[in-house]
Write a protein that holds these residues in place. Sequence first.
Motif, PDB file in Angstrom:
ATOM      1  N   ASP A   1     -16.217  24.013  35.198  1.00 25.73           N
ATOM      2  CA  ASP A   1     -17.129  25.144  35.046  1.00 25.73           C
ATOM      3  C   ASP A   1     -18.548  24.693  35.395  1.00 25.73           C
ATOM      4  OD1 ASP A   1     -18.219  23.828  32.802  1.00 25.73           O
ATOM      5  OD2 ASP A   1     -17.207  25.123  31.359  1.00 25.73           O
ATOM      6  N   SER A   2     -19.506  25.587  35.278  1.00 27.11           N
ATOM      7  CA  SER A   2     -20.879  25.279  35.681  1.00 27.11           C
ATOM      8  C   SER A   2     -21.538  24.219  34.799  1.00 27.11           C
ATOM      9  CB  SER A   2     -21.726  26.550  35.678  1.00 27.11           C
ATOM     10  OG  SER A   2     -21.723  27.133  34.385  1.00 27.11           O
ATOM     11  N   ASN A   3     -20.971  23.955  33.621  1.00 27.27           N
ATOM     12  CA  ASN A   3     -21.503  22.924  32.729  1.00 27.27           C
ATOM     13  C   ASN A   3     -20.783  21.589  32.876  1.00 27.27           C
ATOM     14  OD1 ASN A   3     -23.437  24.629  31.494  1.00 27.27           O
ATOM     15  ND2 ASN A   3     -21.803  25.546  30.270  1.00 27.27           N
ATOM     16  N   GLY A   4     -19.853  21.504  33.826  1.00 28.65           N
ATOM     17  CA  GLY A   4     -19.133  20.252  34.041  1.00 28.65           C
ATOM     18  C   GLY A   4     -17.915  20.060  33.171  1.00 28.65           C
ATOM     19  N   HIS A   5     -17.528  21.078  32.417  1.00 26.73           N
ATOM     20  CA  HIS A   5     -16.324  20.963  31.588  1.00 26.73           C
ATOM     21  C   HIS A   5     -15.085  21.102  32.455  1.00 26.73           C
ATOM     22  CE1 HIS A   5     -19.268  22.092  28.402  1.00 26.73           C
ATOM     23  NE2 HIS A   5     -18.642  21.092  27.812  1.00 26.73           N
ATOM     24  N   LEU A   6     -14.098  20.300  32.175  1.00 26.36           N
ATOM     25  CA  LEU A   6     -12.870  20.295  32.951  1.00 26.36           C
ATOM     26  C   LEU A   6     -12.021  21.517  32.632  1.00 26.36           C
ATOM     27  CD1 LEU A   6     -11.021  18.668  34.884  1.00 26.36           C
ATOM     28  CD2 LEU A   6     -10.004  17.656  32.822  1.00 26.36           C
ATOM     29  N   LEU A   7     -11.650  22.247  33.675  1.00 24.59           N
ATOM     30  CA  LEU A   7     -10.781  23.416  33.533  1.00 24.59           C
ATOM     31  C   LEU A   7      -9.367  23.120  34.007  1.00 24.59           C
ATOM     32  CD1 LEU A   7     -13.219  26.137  34.924  1.00 24.59           C
ATOM     33  CD2 LEU A   7     -12.777  25.558  32.518  1.00 24.59           C
ATOM     34  N   GLY A   8      -9.263  22.274  35.033  1.00 20.40           N
ATOM     35  CA  GLY A   8      -7.957  21.960  35.594  1.00 20.40           C
ATOM     36  C   GLY A   8      -8.082  20.913  36.676  1.00 20.40           C
ATOM     37  N   ILE A   9      -6.952  20.633  37.315  1.00 20.65           N
ATOM     38  CA  ILE A   9      -6.907  19.666  38.403  1.00 20.65           C
ATOM     39  C   ILE A   9      -6.000  20.218  39.489  1.00 20.65           C
ATOM     40  CG2 ILE A   9      -5.050  18.353  37.313  1.00 20.65           C
ATOM     41  CD1 ILE A   9      -6.208  15.827  38.639  1.00 20.65           C
ATOM     42  N   ILE A  10      -6.320  19.889  40.719  1.00 19.87           N
ATOM     43  CA  ILE A  10      -5.478  20.244  41.853  1.00 19.87           C
ATOM     44  C   ILE A  10      -5.171  18.947  42.591  1.00 19.87           C
ATOM     45  CG2 ILE A  10      -5.262  21.550  43.997  1.00 19.87           C
ATOM     46  CD1 ILE A  10      -7.387  23.483  42.825  1.00 19.87           C
ATOM     47  N   THR A  11      -3.889  18.642  42.749  1.00 24.22           N
ATOM     48  CA  THR A  11      -3.479  17.434  43.454  1.00 24.22           C
ATOM     49  C   THR A  11      -2.860  17.798  44.796  1.00 24.22           C
ATOM     50  OG1 THR A  11      -1.240  17.391  42.552  1.00 24.22           O
ATOM     51  CG2 THR A  11      -2.986  16.322  41.231  1.00 24.22           C
ATOM     52  N   ASP A  12      -2.699  16.796  45.641  1.00 22.57           N
ATOM     53  CA  ASP A  12      -2.038  17.057  46.914  1.00 22.57           C
ATOM     54  C   ASP A  12      -0.601  17.515  46.689  1.00 22.57           C
ATOM     55  OD1 ASP A  12      -1.146  14.575  46.061  1.00 22.57           O
ATOM     56  OD2 ASP A  12      -1.745  13.508  47.868  1.00 22.57           O
ATOM     57  N   GLY A  13       0.023  17.048  45.622  1.00 27.96           N
ATOM     58  CA  GLY A  13       1.369  17.521  45.274  1.00 27.96           C
ATOM     59  C   GLY A  13       1.375  19.003  44.919  1.00 27.96           C
ATOM     60  N   ASP A  14       0.339  19.453  44.209  1.00 26.26           N
ATOM     61  CA  ASP A  14       0.224  20.884  43.889  1.00 26.26           C
ATOM     62  C   ASP A  14       0.156  21.707  45.169  1.00 26.26           C
ATOM     63  OD1 ASP A  14       0.126  20.391  41.108  1.00 26.26           O
ATOM     64  OD2 ASP A  14      -2.065  20.206  41.141  1.00 26.26           O
ATOM     65  N   LEU A  15      -0.592  21.216  46.151  1.00 28.18           N
ATOM     66  CA  LEU A  15      -0.711  21.938  47.414  1.00 28.18           C
ATOM     67  C   LEU A  15       0.613  21.970  48.175  1.00 28.18           C
ATOM     68  CD1 LEU A  15      -4.200  20.778  48.721  1.00 28.18           C
ATOM     69  CD2 LEU A  15      -3.605  22.917  47.582  1.00 28.18           C
ATOM     70  N   ARG A  16       1.341  20.858  48.182  1.00 28.68           N
ATOM     71  CA  ARG A  16       2.650  20.837  48.852  1.00 28.68           C
ATOM     72  C   ARG A  16       3.619  21.816  48.196  1.00 28.68           C
ATOM     73  NH1 ARG A  16       1.500  15.413  48.896  1.00 28.68           N
ATOM     74  NH2 ARG A  16       2.871  14.984  47.160  1.00 28.68           N
ATOM     75  N   ARG A  17       3.637  21.832  46.877  1.00 28.04           N
ATOM     76  CA  ARG A  17       4.534  22.763  46.168  1.00 28.04           C
ATOM     77  C   ARG A  17       4.126  24.212  46.418  1.00 28.04           C
ATOM     78  NH1 ARG A  17       4.339  18.282  42.949  1.00 28.04           N
ATOM     79  NH2 ARG A  17       2.539  18.955  41.763  1.00 28.04           N
TER      80      ARG A  17
END
Length: 159
Positions: free
Chosen positions: A74-90
Amino acid sequence: MGDALAVCLLELRGFTALDFARVHPGGALGKQLYLSVDDIYLQHNAPRVPPNATLSETIVEMTSNLLGATAVTDSNGHLLGIITDGDLRRLLQRTDGFLHLLAKDIMTHNKKTIQKGTLAIHALEKMKQHKITQLVVTSEDNRYMGIVHIHDLVREGLV
């Protein structure tokens, strides 16, 4: 007999594992005792995108940092999630209409994280446990700090 005497002497002098790490910092055992994720994640840029980043922006951020992943913050730098290359392949296997998707649509919400300051050997254990190749490093208040990749741990001699 010599080993037994050496161990007794070490115990009598109060010689600890941390003392060992200080006098043998370059070895694998020494690194297991002192190397933290902070020593590793700071070597990289911290790839991140906002939740409304386009798929194209997300891919560019992922590839520019050579970690195979990017955090969604988010705009304050809090982690919301992650996207990996595996996520993109799936994603590519599941659907044809993906170009309109945003980072928030494809990010993994139940991300695997490790807290800043944790020993790197614990990061390795967590990666093995979850069969993943990178961990997101966060602060105590869930602010995104960076990413530790398995290749970093291999390079440091922990694997």
